[in-house]
Design a protein around this motif. Structure first.
Motif, PDB file in Angstrom:
ATOM      1  N   ASP A 169     -15.817  -2.911 -11.192  1.00  0.00           N
ATOM      2  CA  ASP A 169     -16.516  -2.976 -12.478  1.00  0.00           C
ATOM      3  C   ASP A 169     -17.653  -1.984 -12.655  1.00  0.00           C
ATOM      4  N   LYS A 170     -17.502  -0.788 -12.118  1.00  0.00           N
ATOM      5  CA  LYS A 170     -18.511   0.251 -12.323  1.00  0.00           C
ATOM      6  C   LYS A 170     -17.820   1.571 -12.652  1.00  0.00           C
ATOM      7  N   LYS A 171     -18.603   2.482 -13.177  1.00  0.00           N
ATOM      8  CA  LYS A 171     -18.172   3.867 -13.352  1.00  0.00           C
ATOM      9  C   LYS A 171     -18.615   4.713 -12.168  1.00  0.00           C
ATOM     10  N   GLN A 172     -19.741   4.331 -11.565  1.00  0.00           N
ATOM     11  CA  GLN A 172     -20.302   5.123 -10.477  1.00  0.00           C
ATOM     12  C   GLN A 172     -20.572   4.211  -9.279  1.00  0.00           C
ATOM     13  N   TYR A 173     -20.147   4.687  -8.115  1.00  0.00           N
ATOM     14  CA  TYR A 173     -20.317   3.939  -6.867  1.00  0.00           C
ATOM     15  C   TYR A 173     -21.009   4.840  -5.847  1.00  0.00           C
ATOM     16  N   GLU A 174     -21.881   4.237  -5.056  1.00  0.00           N
ATOM     17  CA  GLU A 174     -22.504   4.921  -3.930  1.00  0.00           C
ATOM     18  C   GLU A 174     -22.452   3.923  -2.775  1.00  0.00           C
ATOM     19  N   ILE A 175     -21.471   4.100  -1.895  1.00  0.00           N
ATOM     20  CA  ILE A 175     -21.142   3.100  -0.889  1.00  0.00           C
ATOM     21  C   ILE A 175     -21.607   3.575   0.488  1.00  0.00           C
ATOM     22  N   PRO A 176     -22.472   2.801   1.154  1.00  0.00           N
ATOM     23  CA  PRO A 176     -22.921   3.190   2.495  1.00  0.00           C
ATOM     24  C   PRO A 176     -21.902   2.772   3.560  1.00  0.00           C
ATOM     25  N   PHE A 177     -21.734   3.617   4.562  1.00  0.00           N
ATOM     26  CA  PHE A 177     -20.890   3.310   5.709  1.00  0.00           C
ATOM     27  C   PHE A 177     -21.675   3.605   6.977  1.00  0.00           C
ATOM     28  N   THR A 178     -21.477   2.794   7.990  1.00  0.00           N
ATOM     29  CA  THR A 178     -22.035   3.034   9.313  1.00  0.00           C
ATOM     30  C   THR A 178     -20.908   2.871  10.317  1.00  0.00           C
ATOM     31  N   LEU A 179     -20.525   3.971  10.944  1.00  0.00           N
ATOM     32  CA  LEU A 179     -19.467   3.949  11.950  1.00  0.00           C
ATOM     33  C   LEU A 179     -20.070   4.190  13.321  1.00  0.00           C
ATOM     34  N   GLN A 180     -19.696   3.381  14.258  1.00  0.00           N
ATOM     35  CA  GLN A 180     -20.079   3.618  15.646  1.00  0.00           C
ATOM     36  C   GLN A 180     -18.821   4.073  16.358  1.00  0.00           C
ATOM     37  N   VAL A 181     -18.587   5.379  16.278  1.00  0.00           N
ATOM     38  CA  VAL A 181     -17.352   5.976  16.782  1.00  0.00           C
ATOM     39  C   VAL A 181     -17.690   7.239  17.560  1.00  0.00           C
ATOM     40  N   PRO A 182     -16.751   7.702  18.396  1.00  0.00           N
ATOM     41  CA  PRO A 182     -16.972   8.978  19.087  1.00  0.00           C
ATOM     42  C   PRO A 182     -17.034  10.138  18.099  1.00  0.00           C
ATOM     43  N   SER A 183     -17.613  11.232  18.531  1.00  0.00           N
ATOM     44  CA  SER A 183     -17.637  12.445  17.702  1.00  0.00           C
ATOM     45  C   SER A 183     -16.214  12.822  17.328  1.00  0.00           C
ATOM     46  N   GLY A 184     -16.056  13.307  16.097  1.00  0.00           N
ATOM     47  CA  GLY A 184     -14.728  13.714  15.659  1.00  0.00           C
ATOM     48  C   GLY A 184     -14.636  13.780  14.149  1.00  0.00           C
ATOM     49  N   VAL A 185     -13.417  13.964  13.672  1.00  0.00           N
ATOM     50  CA  VAL A 185     -13.137  14.050  12.245  1.00  0.00           C
ATOM     51  C   VAL A 185     -12.384  12.791  11.829  1.00  0.00           C
ATOM     52  N   TYR A 186     -12.828  12.183  10.742  1.00  0.00           N
ATOM     53  CA  TYR A 186     -12.243  10.947  10.257  1.00  0.00           C
ATOM     54  C   TYR A 186     -11.847  11.110   8.788  1.00  0.00           C
ATOM     55  N   ALA A 187     -10.812  10.395   8.375  1.00  0.00           N
ATOM     56  CA  ALA A 187     -10.306  10.491   7.001  1.00  0.00           C
ATOM     57  C   ALA A 187     -10.877   9.370   6.152  1.00  0.00           C
ATOM     58  N   ILE A 188     -11.236   9.720   4.917  1.00  0.00           N
ATOM     59  CA  ILE A 188     -11.713   8.752   3.937  1.00  0.00           C
ATOM     60  C   ILE A 188     -10.720   8.767   2.774  1.00  0.00           C
ATOM     61  N   VAL A 189     -10.086   7.625   2.524  1.00  0.00           N
ATOM     62  CA  VAL A 189      -9.087   7.519   1.465  1.00  0.00           C
ATOM     63  C   VAL A 189      -9.673   6.711   0.315  1.00  0.00           C
ATOM     64  N   LEU A 190      -9.669   7.302  -0.870  1.00  0.00           N
ATOM     65  CA  LEU A 190     -10.118   6.638  -2.092  1.00  0.00           C
ATOM     66  C   LEU A 190      -8.888   6.225  -2.888  1.00  0.00           C
ATOM     67  N   GLU A 191      -8.802   4.930  -3.219  1.00  0.00           N
ATOM     68  CA  GLU A 191      -7.723   4.432  -4.067  1.00  0.00           C
ATOM     69  C   GLU A 191      -8.331   3.957  -5.382  1.00  0.00           C
ATOM     70  N   THR A 192      -7.789   4.464  -6.491  1.00  0.00           N
ATOM     71  CA  THR A 192      -8.236   4.058  -7.826  1.00  0.00           C
ATOM     72  C   THR A 192      -7.007   3.848  -8.692  1.00  0.00           C
ATOM     73  N   PRO A 193      -7.174   3.224  -9.862  1.00  0.00           N
ATOM     74  CA  PRO A 193      -6.046   3.111 -10.783  1.00  0.00           C
ATOM     75  C   PRO A 193      -5.564   4.484 -11.274  1.00  0.00           C
ATOM     76  N   TYR A 194      -6.414   5.513 -11.131  1.00  0.00           N
ATOM     77  CA  TYR A 194      -6.056   6.862 -11.575  1.00  0.00           C
ATOM     78  C   TYR A 194      -5.235   7.614 -10.535  1.00  0.00           C
ATOM     79  N   GLY A 195      -5.192   7.109  -9.318  1.00  0.00           N
ATOM     80  CA  GLY A 195      -4.516   7.794  -8.229  1.00  0.00           C
ATOM     81  C   GLY A 195      -5.395   7.756  -6.995  1.00  0.00           C
ATOM     82  N   ASN A 196      -4.921   8.368  -5.932  1.00  0.00           N
ATOM     83  CA  ASN A 196      -5.622   8.370  -4.649  1.00  0.00           C
ATOM     84  C   ASN A 196      -6.105   9.772  -4.322  1.00  0.00           C
TER      85      ASN A 196
END
Length: 139
Positions: free
Chosen positions: A104-131
């Motif tokens: 129920d918003k137009k704008q989102y600012e979502i905090p994440f805290t990952l305790q993971v090893p150094s590296g590259v991680y993927a962030i997938v956004l799913e919306t009704p408009y597509g991914n």
């Protein structure tokens, strides 16, 4: 499929093994990667235009700071108020590290805290408009 690209579509969620066979002369090598296909969580509106216009309705999709120490924000701005889902994946084994749904918003600012090893991680956004997808580097 053409000489440079093959596109795969999956009817059902699940874990799939995708193998590629490389040949050079008499030599051959096979490489296999697991792919995790998820159930789509955001349903699409029935009266949508083509995919290009749909993705154009995602006004902003950013990750900051990037690189990060595991603490970062995902900022999403949509053309209209819609629900979203954000999932963080480990690229090494396709496991979901975190996921958050917002609505129920137009704008989102979502905090994440990952305790993971150094590296590259993927962030997938799913919306009704597509991914859409972004990568975050954890130092």
């Amino acid at each position: 499929q053409n000489q440079d690209l093959i596109e795969l579509y999956f009817d059902k969620p699940g874990e799939y093994d995708i193998s590629m066979i490389s040949k050079l002369g008499d030599c051959q090598d096979t490489s296999t990667q697991k792919v995790l296909v998820l159930q789509k969580e955001i349903t699409e509106d029935q009266n949508q235009d083509n995919q290009n216009q749909q993705l154009g309705n995602i006004r902003e999709f950013n990750v900051y700071p990037n690189p990060s120490d595991g603490k970062f924000f995902v900022k999403v701005t949509l053309k209209e108020q819609k629900d979203i889902s954000v999932k963080i994946f480990n690229l090494a084994n396709n496991t979901i590290l975190d996921q958050k749904k917002q609505s129920d918003k137009k704008q989102y600012e979502i905090p994440f805290t990952l305790q993971v090893p150094s590296g590259v991680y993927a962030i997938v956004l799913e919306t009704p408009y597509g991914n859409d997808i972004r990568k975050v580097i954890v130092k």
